[in-house]
Scaffold this active site. Structure first.
Site, mmCIF file in Angstrom:
data_model
loop_
_atom_site.group_PDB
_atom_site.id
_atom_site.type_symbol
_atom_site.label_atom_id
_atom_site.label_comp_id
_atom_site.label_asym_id
_atom_site.label_seq_id
_atom_site.Cartn_x
_atom_site.Cartn_y
_atom_site.Cartn_z
ATOM 1 N N ASP A 220 -139.289 25.881 -73.384
ATOM 2 C CA ASP A 220 -139.578 26.416 -71.457
ATOM 3 C C ASP A 220 -139.235 25.562 -70.709
ATOM 4 O OD1 ASP A 220 -141.242 27.151 -69.614
ATOM 5 O OD2 ASP A 220 -142.359 28.139 -71.150
ATOM 6 N N HIS A 243 -135.793 26.450 -70.054
ATOM 7 C CA HIS A 243 -135.661 27.106 -68.849
ATOM 8 C C HIS A 243 -135.397 26.325 -67.488
ATOM 9 C CE1 HIS A 243 -138.816 30.310 -71.725
ATOM 10 N NE2 HIS A 243 -137.312 29.695 -71.754
#
Ligand SMILES: *[C@@H]1O[C@H](CO)[C@@H](O)[C@H](O)[C@H]1NC(C)=O
Ligand SMILES: *[C@@H]1O[C@H](CO)[C@@H](O)[C@H](O)[C@H]1NC(C)=O
Length: 394
Positions: A220, A243
């Site tokens: 993430d 991310h």
């Protein structure tokens, strides 16, 4: 087996810490073994750690809680503040391991949480949260627990985290919530690129936070910056997989504090989904983002190297046909270079009601397949200096 601790490095840091402690105050040491902790990775040492904390917390001296080499099995623990000790140093030479059964931690929000503490340092050590079994559950079932954050600080001040390794968190690895004066240095975070919700470091409602010399591999966001973040300094951080560095998601709530004065410099992004991102839901909100400097970033195969997305609306739930109330202003991108893995390397998708203003691009050079990449703009105003490529749409 990977050796997760680096004693020589942490010994040097330890020496530095001892020297840094006010030499007039006494320093009392509490070894977790003396409270019954077992370094065998099998015996639950939760009570022993909490007793060591209680003893250190009640001392009038500066204190060290020492965790020698070995593996310590630990359940969910809250280290509460209100301590007499002006300074508590957790010096960890060992590895703290979560229970094998993900359900034990999974029902708590945090594994190791510090609440209302002042002057706490965590120095060295490894945290192995045993996340993969929960990730597997999430990949194949819908009724899995959401999982625990590995390490969190809430309502705390004067916190230092140094040379820590955080491995395979169930959810976030590190969360800084409602804190002031936090210094995170030399932290390594490792989780699989496809692991769900394993954010690296999340900061919110906090001011004067430094995140320096960290390496973050997750499934993430590398670092996520939530509402109410002020005076955040990020430097020499390597992200990927993951991310990228994200301000947001904002506009989750109607009444929200703003994000201001954020510096992100000398960062490297390796194969991440985003590089430098600002993202808000397409929903009304009192929030804002103001005064951000993104400087000297190297992108390698990044899907969205520079992106502002004010139309975030996953699954098209609760936001279609709305616009973001977040006001985005004075954002500088300077010295951003490298490669995009998609054609659009710069994307400013701002709110039609609140256009982004004061956006500056300075010395940006991003390519896609050895060709100039493209940029895309909506509802954005700003200026460009020495942009190399892609050609600006500002
Ligand atoms: C912005 O934050 C930095 C630390 O990240 C601090 O040194 C600086 O004084 C802050 N600037 C303002 C105007 O508050
Ligand atoms: C921009 O990047 C490309 C590819 O990395 C490089 O060949 C070129 O020299 C760079 N241009 C400038 C002005 O730095």
């Amino acid at each position: 087996m990977m050796n997760l601790t680096r004693p020589s490095h942490s010994s040097i840091l330890f020496l530095f810490f001892i020297l840094a402690i006010n030499s007039t105050s006494a320093l009392t040491k509490y070894n977790v073994l003396n409270f019954g902790a077992k370094p065998n990775g099998k015996t639950d040492s939760t009570k022993a750690f909490l007793m060591a904390w209680k003893a250190a917390c009640a001392s009038a001296d500066s204190t060290i809680i020492y965790v020698p080499k070995g593996r310590y099995l630990l359940g969910s623990m809250a280290f509460q503040g209100g301590c007499k000790s002006p300074q508590i140093i957790f010096r960890i030479d060992g590895t703290l391991v979560a229970p094998q059964d993900y359900r034990v931690l999974g029902k708590s929000t945090d594994w190791l949480s510090f609440e209302g503490v002042n002057g706490v340092s965590i120095l060295g050590g490894a945290l192995d949260a045993k996340g993969p079994s929960l990730w597997a559950c999430k990949a194949s079932h819908s009724n899995c627990p959401s999982g625990a954050t590995t390490l969190s600080f809430t309502n705390s001040k004067n916190i230092r985290i140094r040379s820590l390794l955080s491995l395979n968190s169930q959810m976030f690895h590190v969360v800084i919530n409602r804190c002031e004066n936090v210094d995170v240095q030399g932290v390594r975070i490792i989780a699989a690129g496809n692991s769900p919700n394993t954010g690296g470091i999340h900061v919110q409602l906090s001011k004067n936070v430094n995140i320096i010399k960290c390496s973050i591999k997750t499934g993430d966001d590398c670092i996520s910056i939530g509402p109410g973040t002020k005076n955040l300094w990020i430097e020499q951080v390597t992200c990927g997989p993951g991310h990228g560095i994200s301000i947001g998601s904002l506009a989750k709530d109607l009444k929200e504090e703003g994000v201001q004065n954020v510096t992100v410099r000398n960062t490297i992004f390796l194969g991440t989904q985003n590089g430098l991102r600002i993202k808000s839901w397409a929903r009304p909100s009192t929030g804002f983002v103001q005064g951000v400097r993104f400087t000297d970033s190297l992108m390698r195969n990044v899907q969205n190297p520079i992106v502002i997305d004010q139309n975030y609306c996953p699954h098209n739930l609760n936001c279609p046909n709305q616009v973001s109330g977040i006001k985005i202003k004075d954002i500088i991108y300077e010295g951003i270079r490298g490669t995009s893995s998609t054609q659009v390397a710069i994307k400013f998708d701002c709110s039609p009601k609140n256009p982004c203003t004061g956006i500056k691009l300075h010395n940006v050079n991003l390519s896609y397949l050895n060709k100039p990449a493209q940029s895309s703009c909506s509802n954005v105003r700003g200026k460009v200096l020495n942009l190399v490529r892609p050609e600006s749409c500002l």
